[in-house]
Design a protein around this motif. Structure first.
Motif, short mmCIF file in Angstrom:
data_model
loop_
_atom_site.label_atom_id
_atom_site.label_comp_id
_atom_site.label_asym_id
_atom_site.label_seq_id
_atom_site.Cartn_x
_atom_site.Cartn_y
_atom_site.Cartn_z
N ALA A 86 0.85 -1.21 0.00
CA ALA A 86 0.00 0.00 0.00
C ALA A 86 0.88 1.26 0.00
CB ALA A 86 -0.93 -0.01 1.21
N GLU A 94 -2.28 -2.19 -4.68
CA GLU A 94 -3.41 -2.70 -3.90
C GLU A 94 -3.49 -4.22 -4.00
OE1 GLU A 94 -7.07 -0.68 -5.00
OE2 GLU A 94 -8.20 -2.30 -4.04
N SER A 126 -4.94 -7.87 -1.30
CA SER A 126 -5.68 -8.19 -0.08
C SER A 126 -5.37 -9.61 0.37
CB SER A 126 -7.19 -8.06 -0.33
OG SER A 126 -7.60 -9.08 -1.22
#
Ligand code: ACO
Length: 329
Positions: free
Chosen positions: A33, A38, A40
């Motif tokens: 980040a 990006e 996850s």
């Protein structure tokens, strides 16, 4: 070269090394980040099964990790460095262009005089190296080998490329392979298809005093995935046939640890219950040539893989390369 009349080779000890610095997916998400990238935890876990990886500290080299793994394997085998007359290191992230990482390992262990060289077959490297060591032992060219997979992929990752940088980790695994009257390695198969060089590569090179071209890993993940699923099934069957065994004879499957979906798919195709699959990818990520011996050592030390068990090792990776070894521990 030490002549011997023993017909087979078998593993007498395993060892491994993981760098102390562990990065969870949450750590990677936070680090990336900061670079504006990006990703996850959900994406990484769902697509690959990876939850964490280990990265070597600044200044630690491939040979440092290899030596630590080798010392553990020697201890497990009850051998000293001076007992070893062959060292093969499987790596794509060597300390230097030359000499080989195996020679640096020999220097650090103080195991002088025997043959020492590297094998470069990316994520299939350990299976390649084990097969070469077995061949040298069975011809009498060596009697006691250290076969090591060691990688520092964190040094060749492009941290601006989220499709690859979340997948890999650092580590090393090693075995002592000795001449034996009893069969250990039962059969092996090695393959490569150079038509697929481009789908997984680090295309940079050292020339004229500098690095030319891109020295970072790039991968067409979907192309690798498709090839991997097919070859891991066919090579396992070929090795079983060569050894005169069937799927039912496999106690443990230790495949290259790249993606849990590929690994479970391979186990299912071989009709193996998933509890016969040794999986460390969730904790190690993809450690390339180190992944198979690392996973093997974890399962030997936690008591799942025991003496007498039949184990299928499988590698697949850049080149495109693949291979498998069936062995009795
Ligand atoms: N975080 C969030 N999203 C991401 C990430 C990420 N880290 N990486 C990619 N995405 C996005 C992509 O941009 C894409 O988005 P879009 O649909 O909007 O374009 C989407 O996720 C899907 O991307 P795919 O590449 O289609 O994802 P896939 O399901 O194929 O999974 C993976 C990618 C995990 C790399 C998979 O293809 C794989 O495991 N391949 C095999 C790798 C392997 O086995 N390597 C072994 C050899 S390694 C060696 O030899 C060194």
């Amino acid at each position: 070269m030490n002549g011997n009349t023993l017909k087979y080779s078998r593993i007498t000890g395993t060892g491994s090394h993981l760098p102390p610095r562990r990065l969870s997916n949450a750590d990677m998400v936070a680090d990336l980040a900061q670079r504006g990238i990006e990703t996850s935890d959900d994406w990484i876990v769902e697509r690959t099964g990876i939850r964490a990886r280990h990265f070597a500290a600044h200044g630690v080299t491939c040979s440092d990790m290899a030596v630590d793994a080798a010392r553990h394997a020697l201890e497990a085998a009850g051998r000293r460095p001076s007992d070893i007359d062959l060292i093969i290191v499987a790596t794509s992230t060597p300390d230097m262009v030359f000499p080989s990482t195996a020679c640096l390992v020999q220097q650090k262990l103080g195991a002088f005089g025997g043959a020492a060289f590297d094998v470069q077959a990316v994520c299939s490297g350990f299976v390649y190296a084990l097969t070469v060591a077995d061949s040298l032992i069975r011809t009498g060219a060596a009697t006691r080998a250290l076969v090591i997979g060691s990688e520092i992929f964190s040094r060749i990752l492009d941290f601006d490329d989220r499709t690859t940088c979340v997948l890999f980790g650092d580590g090393a695994g090693a075995v002592v392979l000795e001449a034996s009257e009893r069969p250990g390695l039962l059969a092996s198969e090695l393959h490569a298809d150079g038509r697929h060089v481009e789908i997984l590569c680090v295309p940079g090179t050292v020339a004229g005093g500098k690095v030319t071209g891109n020295p970072l890993l790039r991968m067409d993940g979907q192309a690798v995935f498709r090839l991997a699923v097919n070859v891991l099934d066919s090579v396992a069957r070929a090795v079983l046939a060569k050894a005169g065994k069937t799927e039912a004879d496999i106690d443990w499957l230790v495949p290259h640890q790249a993606n849990i979906r590929i690994m479970q798919g391979t186990a299912r195709k071989l009709k193996l219950p998933l509890d016969k699959l040794i999986a460390t990818v969730h904790e190690h990520g993809n450690t390339s040539a180190a992944s198979v011996p690392l996973a093997l050592d974890v399962a030997v030390r936690d008591g799942r893989i025991k003496p007498g068990h039949t184990v299928m090792l499988e590698g697949v990776g850049g080149g495109f390369t693949w291979g498998a070894v069936l062995l009795d521990l």
